[in-house]
Design a protein around this motif. Structure first.
Motif, PDB file in Angstrom:
ATOM      1  N   VAL A  31       0.836  -1.204   0.000  1.00 11.63           N
ATOM      2  CA  VAL A  31       0.000   0.000   0.000  1.00 11.63           C
ATOM      3  C   VAL A  31       0.874   1.259   0.000  1.00 11.63           C
ATOM      4  N   THR A  32       1.971   1.225   0.755  1.00  8.95           N
ATOM      5  CA  THR A  32       2.879   2.377   0.790  1.00  8.95           C
ATOM      6  C   THR A  32       3.501   2.620  -0.589  1.00  8.95           C
ATOM      7  N   HIS A  33       3.902   1.547  -1.245  1.00 11.50           N
ATOM      8  CA  HIS A  33       4.481   1.702  -2.584  1.00 11.50           C
ATOM      9  C   HIS A  33       3.429   2.199  -3.579  1.00 11.50           C
ATOM     10  N   TYR A  34       2.211   1.758  -3.414  1.00 10.51           N
ATOM     11  CA  TYR A  34       1.094   2.256  -4.237  1.00 10.51           C
ATOM     12  C   TYR A  34       0.985   3.771  -4.121  1.00 10.51           C
ATOM     13  N   ALA A  35       1.090   4.288  -2.910  1.00 16.20           N
ATOM     14  CA  ALA A  35       1.049   5.739  -2.706  1.00 16.20           C
ATOM     15  C   ALA A  35       2.249   6.415  -3.355  1.00 16.20           C
ATOM     16  N   ASP A  36       3.407   5.761  -3.305  1.00 15.14           N
ATOM     17  CA  ASP A  36       4.606   6.308  -3.950  1.00 15.14           C
ATOM     18  C   ASP A  36       4.422   6.385  -5.471  1.00 15.14           C
ATOM     19  N   VAL A  37       3.860   5.327  -6.046  1.00 16.29           N
ATOM     20  CA  VAL A  37       3.616   5.311  -7.496  1.00 16.29           C
ATOM     21  C   VAL A  37       2.617   6.399  -7.863  1.00 16.29           C
ATOM     22  N   ALA A  38       1.551   6.514  -7.082  1.00 16.45           N
ATOM     23  CA  ALA A  38       0.549   7.546  -7.345  1.00 16.45           C
ATOM     24  C   ALA A  38       1.190   8.931  -7.334  1.00 16.45           C
ATOM     25  N   HIS A  39       2.047   9.172  -6.360  1.00 16.66           N
ATOM     26  CA  HIS A  39       2.694  10.476  -6.290  1.00 16.66           C
ATOM     27  C   HIS A  39       3.554  10.724  -7.526  1.00 16.66           C
ATOM     28  N   SER A  40       4.292   9.714  -7.966  1.00 15.20           N
ATOM     29  CA  SER A  40       5.135   9.867  -9.152  1.00 15.20           C
ATOM     30  C   SER A  40       4.302  10.169 -10.391  1.00 15.20           C
ATOM     31  N   VAL A  41       3.162   9.499 -10.525  1.00 18.96           N
ATOM     32  CA  VAL A  41       2.298   9.709 -11.690  1.00 18.96           C
ATOM     33  C   VAL A  41       1.728  11.123 -11.676  1.00 18.96           C
ATOM     34  N   TYR A  42       1.263  11.583 -10.522  1.00 21.60           N
ATOM     35  CA  TYR A  42       0.720  12.945 -10.447  1.00 21.60           C
ATOM     36  C   TYR A  42       1.813  14.003 -10.572  1.00 21.60           C
ATOM     37  N   GLN A  84      -2.545   7.424 -17.045  1.00 22.67           N
ATOM     38  CA  GLN A  84      -2.098   6.365 -16.134  1.00 22.67           C
ATOM     39  C   GLN A  84      -2.541   6.640 -14.698  1.00 22.67           C
ATOM     40  N   SER A  85      -2.986   7.857 -14.423  1.00 18.16           N
ATOM     41  CA  SER A  85      -3.427   8.203 -13.064  1.00 18.16           C
ATOM     42  C   SER A  85      -4.863   7.791 -12.794  1.00 18.16           C
ATOM     43  N   GLU A  86      -5.628   7.480 -13.843  1.00 15.94           N
ATOM     44  CA  GLU A  86      -7.060   7.259 -13.636  1.00 15.94           C
ATOM     45  C   GLU A  86      -7.370   6.008 -12.825  1.00 15.94           C
ATOM     46  N   VAL A  87      -6.429   5.092 -12.731  1.00 21.70           N
ATOM     47  CA  VAL A  87      -6.616   3.907 -11.903  1.00 21.70           C
ATOM     48  C   VAL A  87      -6.717   4.278 -10.424  1.00 21.70           C
ATOM     49  N   PHE A  88      -6.230   5.453 -10.040  1.00 21.31           N
ATOM     50  CA  PHE A  88      -6.318   5.903  -8.645  1.00 21.31           C
ATOM     51  C   PHE A  88      -7.662   6.547  -8.338  1.00 21.31           C
ATOM     52  N   ARG A  89      -8.414   6.845  -9.389  1.00 21.12           N
ATOM     53  CA  ARG A  89      -9.703   7.514  -9.205  1.00 21.12           C
ATOM     54  C   ARG A  89     -10.699   6.633  -8.454  1.00 21.12           C
ATOM     55  N   GLN A 305      -2.294   0.779 -19.143  1.00 20.28           N
ATOM     56  CA  GLN A 305      -0.956   0.787 -18.551  1.00 20.28           C
ATOM     57  C   GLN A 305      -1.041   1.131 -17.061  1.00 20.28           C
ATOM     58  N   GLY A 306      -1.940   2.055 -16.709  1.00 18.32           N
ATOM     59  CA  GLY A 306      -2.112   2.408 -15.307  1.00 18.32           C
ATOM     60  C   GLY A 306      -2.576   1.232 -14.465  1.00 18.32           C
ATOM     61  N   ILE A 307      -3.494   0.436 -15.006  1.00 17.78           N
ATOM     62  CA  ILE A 307      -3.958  -0.769 -14.305  1.00 17.78           C
ATOM     63  C   ILE A 307      -2.794  -1.730 -14.116  1.00 17.78           C
ATOM     64  N   TYR A 308      -2.039  -1.925 -15.188  1.00 18.07           N
ATOM     65  CA  TYR A 308      -0.865  -2.804 -15.150  1.00 18.07           C
ATOM     66  C   TYR A 308       0.140  -2.314 -14.109  1.00 18.07           C
ATOM     67  N   ASN A 309       0.333  -1.007 -14.058  1.00 23.10           N
ATOM     68  CA  ASN A 309       1.285  -0.427 -13.098  1.00 23.10           C
ATOM     69  C   ASN A 309       0.925  -0.791 -11.665  1.00 23.10           C
ATOM     70  N   VAL A 310      -0.357  -0.644 -11.314  1.00 20.90           N
ATOM     71  CA  VAL A 310      -0.775  -0.896  -9.933  1.00 20.90           C
ATOM     72  C   VAL A 310      -0.608  -2.373  -9.587  1.00 20.90           C
ATOM     73  N   TYR A 311      -0.964  -3.251 -10.507  1.00 20.87           N
ATOM     74  CA  TYR A 311      -0.831  -4.682 -10.205  1.00 20.87           C
ATOM     75  C   TYR A 311       0.627  -5.070 -10.007  1.00 20.87           C
ATOM     76  N   THR A 312       1.504  -4.558 -10.848  1.00 18.40           N
ATOM     77  CA  THR A 312       2.915  -4.967 -10.799  1.00 18.40           C
ATOM     78  C   THR A 312       3.788  -4.067  -9.929  1.00 18.40           C
ATOM     79  N   GLY A 313       3.224  -2.975  -9.407  1.00 17.76           N
ATOM     80  CA  GLY A 313       4.026  -2.052  -8.595  1.00 17.76           C
ATOM     81  C   GLY A 313       5.076  -1.329  -9.403  1.00 17.76           C
ATOM     82  N   SER A 314       4.764  -1.058 -10.677  1.00 17.68           N
ATOM     83  CA  SER A 314       5.751  -0.479 -11.584  1.00 17.68           C
ATOM     84  C   SER A 314       5.226   0.795 -12.225  1.00 17.68           C
ATOM     85  N   TYR A 315       6.153   1.623 -12.687  1.00 11.18           N
ATOM     86  CA  TYR A 315       5.787   2.829 -13.441  1.00 11.18           C
ATOM     87  C   TYR A 315       7.024   3.349 -14.140  1.00 11.18           C
TER      88      TYR A 315
END
Length: 418
Positions: A31-42, A84-89, A305-315
């Motif tokens: 979950v913490t890494h998810y927040a990190d990825v979200a921040h990078s995308v925004y 790629q940010s819309e997966v966080f919506r 790609q955004g969906i893929y990013n969240v599942y794999t923890g990548s961006y």
């Protein structure tokens, strides 16, 4: 340039397609890494919006054909991280309550500027032909609105004017319309063809009100930057009392549910449903996502790609830096390695399938609005196959949730039947 950007991202996704590291990770780390990825995308969304804003300012100061092309390319570039940010919506109310001011569509473009005679708009929408650019005062119902000075604040206040969701005054698609104009080609080849002279002052001005049109374009870009500045701070580890802190203070199970619900809802109800199925079944180019620029294939691809990013923890960031960390894929693999391999295969298949829409547009000359044409059976089948792949991906997301102990996921279908 955009085509190279697309396929570099495809390549990056395929490099990440093998199961991730088998080291033990915790739910909280994920979950913490998810927040990190979200921040990078925004952060990247904000950075590209600032470049777009700068290009617009330069263009308005000295309009030219070359400058207009640079602005359009800056808009296309800005769509890459934002989509790629819309997966966080979905699953994060702070995003869902906010995103309408940035990405709402379809819009009755006559609210903003001139349109072709006989253009189709939402029935009963009093603002559909208001033309803010041409008028310093609007009368909507019993309300009088002063539009003499076009500012970011005015534009924000005009969103959903008169209670109609079609009255989109701000965001990426308002800017897109102001750059490309209406796409009057139907299901034939071609995008909008607005001339740069729509922004030239004096006798060379085309379609009148070039000064106010320029003011509107600048104010909308400024509002976009302001909105993204706010959201970037909501995910920043350096900001106190923001959404990130709220998310990470919740039980990790809640965070995982938000992640999985967001992936499933974008995959099924939004991307497969609202953005593909609606346009396909209605044969409606007005329901195409990036309809003015014919950029819809890219928009769909980067959603996936955004969906893929969240599942794999990548961006993959806009500067090419690759981010990777603890992921849902890791949690699934720790529980059931065989199932993890099958689920990863479905994610790889789905991103490759959505990539076929990109290939169709960039290499075969058939964009999304041509694929939905009633006489294009092969094109329609390509979209239908893509929808089905997204349905299967959503099943894989639900299976992942079950494996890691997240129950009652119920991703949003947007009332579509699949």
């Amino acid at each position: 340039m955009e085509q190279k950007y697309i396929f570099s991202a495809v390549a990056a996704s395929m490099l990440l397609s093998s199961p991730l590291s088998a080291k033990e990770v915790t739910e909280q780390q994920v979950v913490t890494h998810y927040a990190d990825v979200a921040h990078s995308v925004y952060f990247d969304s904000l950075a590209t919006a600032k470049i777009l804003n700068s290009r617009i300012e330069q263009f308005i100061a000295a309009p030219s054909e070359a400058g207009f092309k640079q602005v359009k390319q800056a808009w296309l570039n800005a769509r890459v991280p934002y989509q790629q940010s819309e997966v966080f919506r979905f699953g994060n109310p702070v995003v869902d309550d906010w995103e309408g001011q940035l990405n709402a569509w379809p819009l009755d473009e006559g609210l903003i500027d001139y349109v072709a005679a006989g253009y189709q708009f939402e029935m009963g929408n009093e603002g559909a032909s208001a033309n803010i650019v041409a008028n310093t005062e609007l009368i909507i119902g019993n309300a009088k609105v002063d539009t003499g000075k076009i500012t970011p604040q005015l534009i924000a206040s005009l969103n959903e004017l008169g209670g109609s969701e079609a009255n989109v005054a701000s965001g990426y698609h308002a800017i897109e319309f102001l750059l490309w104009g209406q796409d009057l080609n139907g299901t034939n080849s071609g995008a909008g063809e607005r001339a740069y002279t729509d922004y030239v002052l004096g006798k060379e001005c085309t379609n009148n009100n070039c000064d106010r049109r320029g003011q509107y374009l600048q104010a909308t870009a400024q509002l976009l930057v302001q909105d993204l500045e706010w959201m970037e701070k909501q995910w920043s580890a350096q900001t106190k009392d923001n959404y990130r802190q709220t998310l990470l203070s919740e039980p990790s199970e809640n965070g995982l549910r938000r992640m999985l619900f967001g992936m499933g809802s974008l995959s099924l109800g939004e991307l497969a449903g609202e953005r593909m199925k609606v346009a396909l079944e209605a044969g409606s180019t007005e329901d195409e996502h990036d309809c003015f620029s014919d950029n819809t294939h890219n928009s769909h691809y980067y959603n996936e790609q955004g969906i893929y990013n969240v599942y794999t923890g990548s961006y993959t960031r806009i500067d090419g830096q690759k981010i990777a960390g603890p992921s849902i894929a890791d949690l699934v693999k720790q529980k059931d390695a065989k199932a993890a391999e099958q689920i990863q295969q479905q994610f790889d298949a789905s991103i490759a399938q959505v990539g076929k829409l990109v290939d169709s547009a960039e290499n075969k000359g058939q964009h999304f609005d041509q694929l939905i044409a009633s006489n294009n059976k092969a094109g329609q089948q390509l979209i239908q196959d893509t929808i089905q792949s997204l349905v299967e991906q959503t099943k894989a997301i639900e299976k992942s949730a079950t494996i890691i102990g997240i129950t009652r996921l119920n991703p949003d279908t947007a009332d579509h039947q699949f």
